[in-house]
Design a protein around this motif. Structure first.
Motif, PDB file in Angstrom:
ATOM      1  N   LEU A   1       1.212  -6.719  -7.410  1.00  0.00           N
ATOM      2  CA  LEU A   1       1.174  -7.921  -6.585  1.00  0.00           C
ATOM      3  C   LEU A   1      -0.184  -8.104  -5.912  1.00  0.00           C
ATOM      4  O   LEU A   1      -0.696  -9.226  -5.828  1.00  0.00           O
ATOM      5  CB  LEU A   1       2.290  -7.877  -5.543  1.00  0.00           C
ATOM      6  N   ILE A   2      -0.773  -7.014  -5.452  1.00  0.00           N
ATOM      7  CA  ILE A   2      -2.105  -7.108  -4.835  1.00  0.00           C
ATOM      8  C   ILE A   2      -3.135  -7.542  -5.875  1.00  0.00           C
ATOM      9  O   ILE A   2      -3.960  -8.428  -5.613  1.00  0.00           O
ATOM     10  CB  ILE A   2      -2.511  -5.773  -4.174  1.00  0.00           C
ATOM     11  N   MET A   3      -3.099  -6.945  -7.053  1.00  0.00           N
ATOM     12  CA  MET A   3      -4.070  -7.291  -8.091  1.00  0.00           C
ATOM     13  C   MET A   3      -3.885  -8.735  -8.568  1.00  0.00           C
ATOM     14  O   MET A   3      -4.864  -9.440  -8.821  1.00  0.00           O
ATOM     15  CB  MET A   3      -3.986  -6.309  -9.255  1.00  0.00           C
ATOM     16  N   ASN A   4      -2.626  -9.197  -8.689  1.00  0.00           N
ATOM     17  CA  ASN A   4      -2.385 -10.594  -9.066  1.00  0.00           C
ATOM     18  C   ASN A   4      -2.914 -11.530  -7.990  1.00  0.00           C
ATOM     19  O   ASN A   4      -3.513 -12.565  -8.298  1.00  0.00           O
ATOM     20  CB  ASN A   4      -0.892 -10.857  -9.277  1.00  0.00           C
ATOM     21  N   GLY A   5      -2.687 -11.172  -6.726  1.00  0.00           N
ATOM     22  CA  GLY A   5      -3.201 -11.991  -5.633  1.00  0.00           C
ATOM     23  C   GLY A   5      -4.717 -12.048  -5.637  1.00  0.00           C
ATOM     24  O   GLY A   5      -5.315 -13.109  -5.426  1.00  0.00           O
ATOM     25  N   ALA A   6      -5.349 -10.909  -5.876  1.00  0.00           N
ATOM     26  CA  ALA A   6      -6.814 -10.860  -5.936  1.00  0.00           C
ATOM     27  C   ALA A   6      -7.332 -11.735  -7.076  1.00  0.00           C
ATOM     28  O   ALA A   6      -8.306 -12.481  -6.906  1.00  0.00           O
ATOM     29  CB  ALA A   6      -7.293  -9.422  -6.107  1.00  0.00           C
TER      30      ALA A   6
ATOM     31  N   GLY B   1       3.131  -7.420 -16.126  1.00  0.00           N
ATOM     32  CA  GLY B   1       3.173  -6.934 -14.752  1.00  0.00           C
ATOM     33  C   GLY B   1       4.341  -7.454 -13.937  1.00  0.00           C
ATOM     34  O   GLY B   1       5.082  -6.677 -13.326  1.00  0.00           O
ATOM     35  N   LEU B   2       4.527  -8.764 -13.907  1.00  0.00           N
ATOM     36  CA  LEU B   2       5.618  -9.318 -13.103  1.00  0.00           C
ATOM     37  C   LEU B   2       6.979  -9.027 -13.718  1.00  0.00           C
ATOM     38  O   LEU B   2       7.948  -8.807 -12.995  1.00  0.00           O
ATOM     39  CB  LEU B   2       5.428 -10.820 -12.903  1.00  0.00           C
ATOM     40  N   SER B   3       7.052  -8.995 -15.021  1.00  0.00           N
ATOM     41  CA  SER B   3       8.312  -8.663 -15.689  1.00  0.00           C
ATOM     42  C   SER B   3       8.739  -7.233 -15.352  1.00  0.00           C
ATOM     43  O   SER B   3       9.895  -6.971 -14.992  1.00  0.00           O
ATOM     44  CB  SER B   3       8.156  -8.828 -17.205  1.00  0.00           C
ATOM     45  N   ILE B   4       7.804  -6.308 -15.437  1.00  0.00           N
ATOM     46  CA  ILE B   4       8.094  -4.903 -15.106  1.00  0.00           C
ATOM     47  C   ILE B   4       8.409  -4.771 -13.616  1.00  0.00           C
ATOM     48  O   ILE B   4       9.361  -4.084 -13.230  1.00  0.00           O
ATOM     49  CB  ILE B   4       6.924  -3.992 -15.512  1.00  0.00           C
ATOM     50  N   SER B   5       7.650  -5.453 -12.777  1.00  0.00           N
ATOM     51  CA  SER B   5       7.884  -5.386 -11.336  1.00  0.00           C
ATOM     52  C   SER B   5       9.276  -5.895 -10.987  1.00  0.00           C
ATOM     53  O   SER B   5       9.975  -5.298 -10.163  1.00  0.00           O
ATOM     54  CB  SER B   5       6.826  -6.201 -10.591  1.00  0.00           C
TER      55      SER B   5
ATOM     56  N   GLN C   1       3.693   0.856  -8.098  1.00  0.00           N
ATOM     57  CA  GLN C   1       3.286   0.020  -9.227  1.00  0.00           C
ATOM     58  C   GLN C   1       3.528  -1.457  -8.902  1.00  0.00           C
ATOM     59  O   GLN C   1       2.690  -2.313  -9.198  1.00  0.00           O
ATOM     60  CB  GLN C   1       4.056   0.423 -10.485  1.00  0.00           C
ATOM     61  N   VAL C   2       4.656  -1.770  -8.274  1.00  0.00           N
ATOM     62  CA  VAL C   2       4.961  -3.151  -7.894  1.00  0.00           C
ATOM     63  C   VAL C   2       3.942  -3.655  -6.874  1.00  0.00           C
ATOM     64  O   VAL C   2       3.379  -4.741  -7.028  1.00  0.00           O
ATOM     65  CB  VAL C   2       6.396  -3.268  -7.327  1.00  0.00           C
TER      66      VAL C   2
END
Length: 161
Positions: free
Chosen positions: A59-64, A123-127, A54-55
């Motif tokens: 990160l990949i989806m945020n980067g995309a 997303g980043l909070s959960i990661s 999930q992490v």
């Protein structure tokens, strides 16, 4: 998210990375995006594979998303793994987007804070919570849109292939 005991059997981080990359290759957000992996060999650890995937996915989806408006030749993500010592595995997801505005960095990990119109801000909070649960620090490095995470693995490595 409740705290659960990590798995007893060693899980291979490289396999988890490869599964995420294979899963998302067809996503429309990723069209025109190059995803490369540079994976070091090391044994397994008692991680929660679903959470770590999930992490990596986040990160990949945020980067995309950060590179959505970049020229296609610059739209690339590199996922790397490396063994730092016998208890620490380093995983990095690097994108080549515009980076994050300095004024937003402090708030990025707050629940419900987002810089994307369609984002939920979770997303980043959960990661970050997942990485801390696995004993690791979480670092975000700039410039160049780096997303860098470090996992501190408990115990000793499994058998190295």
């Amino acid at each position: 998210m409740k705290k659960e005991k990590l798995h007893d059997e060693p899980l291979d981080l490289n396999k988890m990375v490869e599964e995420v990359v294979d899963l998302i290759r067809g996503d429309s957000l990723l069209q025109g995006l190059s995803i490369a992996t540079e994976l070091s060999r090391f044994g397994g650890y008692p991680w929660d594979g679903i959470q770590l995937q999930q992490v990596i996915l986040n990160l990949i989806m945020n980067g995309a998303a950060a590179m959505r408006n970049s020229p296609s030749g610059q739209r690339k993500i590199i996922v790397r793994t490396a063994m730092l010592d016998n208890r620490t595995v380093n995983a990095t997801v690097t994108d080549f987007g515009t980076g994050i505005d300095e004024k937003n960095i402090e708030r990025l990990f707050e629940p419900f804070y987002t810089t994307k119109p369609e984002g939920l801000g979770m997303g980043l909070s959960i990661s970050q919570t997942i990485i801390k649960t696995h004993g690791g620090p979480w670092r975000l490095e700039q410039p160049g849109g780096w997303r860098h995470l470090c996992l501190h693995a408990a115990g000793t490595t499994g058998d190295t292939p």
